[in-house]
Every structure is written in structure tokens, then in C-alpha cells.
Scaffold this motif. Sequence first.
Motif, short mmCIF file in Angstrom:
data_model
loop_
_atom_site.label_atom_id
_atom_site.label_comp_id
_atom_site.label_asym_id
_atom_site.label_seq_id
_atom_site.Cartn_x
_atom_site.Cartn_y
_atom_site.Cartn_z
N UNK A 121 0.72 -1.17 0.07
CA UNK A 121 0.06 -0.15 0.05
C UNK A 121 0.83 1.27 -0.08
N UNK A 122 2.15 0.96 0.03
CA UNK A 122 3.18 2.24 0.32
C UNK A 122 3.37 2.64 -1.12
N UNK A 123 3.34 3.76 -1.53
CA UNK A 123 3.84 4.35 -2.93
C UNK A 123 5.17 3.86 -3.13
N UNK A 124 5.28 3.36 -4.20
CA UNK A 124 6.45 2.72 -4.73
C UNK A 124 7.05 1.71 -4.41
N UNK A 125 6.23 0.76 -3.63
CA UNK A 125 6.75 -0.65 -3.17
C UNK A 125 5.77 -1.52 -3.60
N UNK A 126 6.53 -2.55 -4.57
CA UNK A 126 5.81 -3.71 -5.32
C UNK A 126 6.16 -4.78 -4.58
N UNK A 127 5.48 -5.82 -5.26
CA UNK A 127 5.48 -7.12 -4.80
C UNK A 127 6.89 -7.74 -4.40
N UNK A 128 7.82 -7.64 -5.32
CA UNK A 128 8.82 -8.11 -5.28
C UNK A 128 9.74 -7.47 -4.01
#
Length: 220
Positions: A121-128
Motif C-alpha cells: 500500500x506504500x507508494x513505490x513498493x511493489x510485490x518483489x
Amino acid sequence: MKIPFDLETVLARIEKAIAAYPKAAMFDLYERGFTTLFEQLISCIISIRTLDETTIPVSLKLFAQARTPEAMLLLSHENLVQLLYGSTFPGQKADTILGISKTAAEKYNGQLPADFEGLTALKGVGPKCANLALGVAANVPGISVDIHVHRVVNRWGIAKTSQPEQTMVFLQKNIPQKNWININRLLMPFGKNICTGSLPHCSTCPVLNYCAQVGVTKHR
């Protein structure tokens, strides 16, 4: 002649084969004492499209100045960009890191939520990065698929996917959860040093008899 694929045996052989090579960046940093979820997530942000040989020294340089959300917010954007120099897109990463730090400090009392939904949910944080940071820092099972992991499992023939995101979903559905964290820990250095993108070291590969060698036309 190939034999039926056995993940436990394959991972055990790879563990021995990569012992002499540098560890994947996040695991290296953890062993250096950067063990918090915040530090691991920030290092993973730094690592995006950046080699481990750069990720580690840039992370160390940044953490020498700030290791907590509160300390990170004391840095100016300009100063943070300078500290991130060497990694790709330092300006964009500075924005992301300051945003994560602000949310952690204001919403979570300086502690990031140790769950996939909260981190993504944090902007810029993807699944990886979410899965990798959770696995390394919090021992929360997750599979992080980079280009090396994606290439290796498709070369083995156990996955038939075209994108790392698809590979992550496939592995989550098809391998035991106890192996999830080890996927990146082992396959990243294996793919970087042995099962390389071009001219893989098939002649000395410890798992050649399990590998379908999909797409391999030339090798060492």
C-alpha cells in the motif's frame, strides 16, 4: 538423460555450489546488522534496476546517516539524492524513501507493518520488494522474483511464464511455503554466477541432470 525434478535436492545442491559467491544484497546487509523491516525495504528500493555491487555500498552510505524513518526525514531531498548516487533514478528513489519514512513515522509509530498488504500500500513498493523485505527481516514467507529467479525456473522447465510477476504467482501456487524465502536467497546468486543469461555454465552445473535447459542453445 534428465531425471524427475526434485526441488529439495536441487536447492540443497545449489546451496553448496554458491557458497563461494557473494550473497544476494538483502541477505548480505542482514548479516551486517541491517535487520529491521524498514532497513530491508529501503535497501530493496535502492536495489531496483541496480546491481548488488552498487546496492550494498549505497545502502551502507545511506545507513551511516539514517537507519530509522525519523532519522531519514531529517535528511533533505537533495542530501538524500546525493547519498543515493550510483543507484538508478536517485531522485525518484529519494521521493519513495521519504514517502515511506513519513508514513512509517506518522501512521505506524516508526514501525512498518509486517504484512504484504500494508507494505504494497506504500507508494513505490511493489510485490518483489514487499516479499523480499518481509522474508529477510520478518521471516514472513514470500517469494521475490527478479530476473535471475525468473530465468532459472523457466530454464529448468518447471515454469512457463513470460514475466517475473507471473513466475511469482506460479511459484506461490506450486512450491511448498517453507521454500519461499530461499528462492531468492539461493537462485539470485545461482543465476548471476552459474545459470547465467548467456553462456550458462551447464558443464559444471550441480543440477544439470534435473534441468530441461529450455532456450539454451550455447553454454560453457
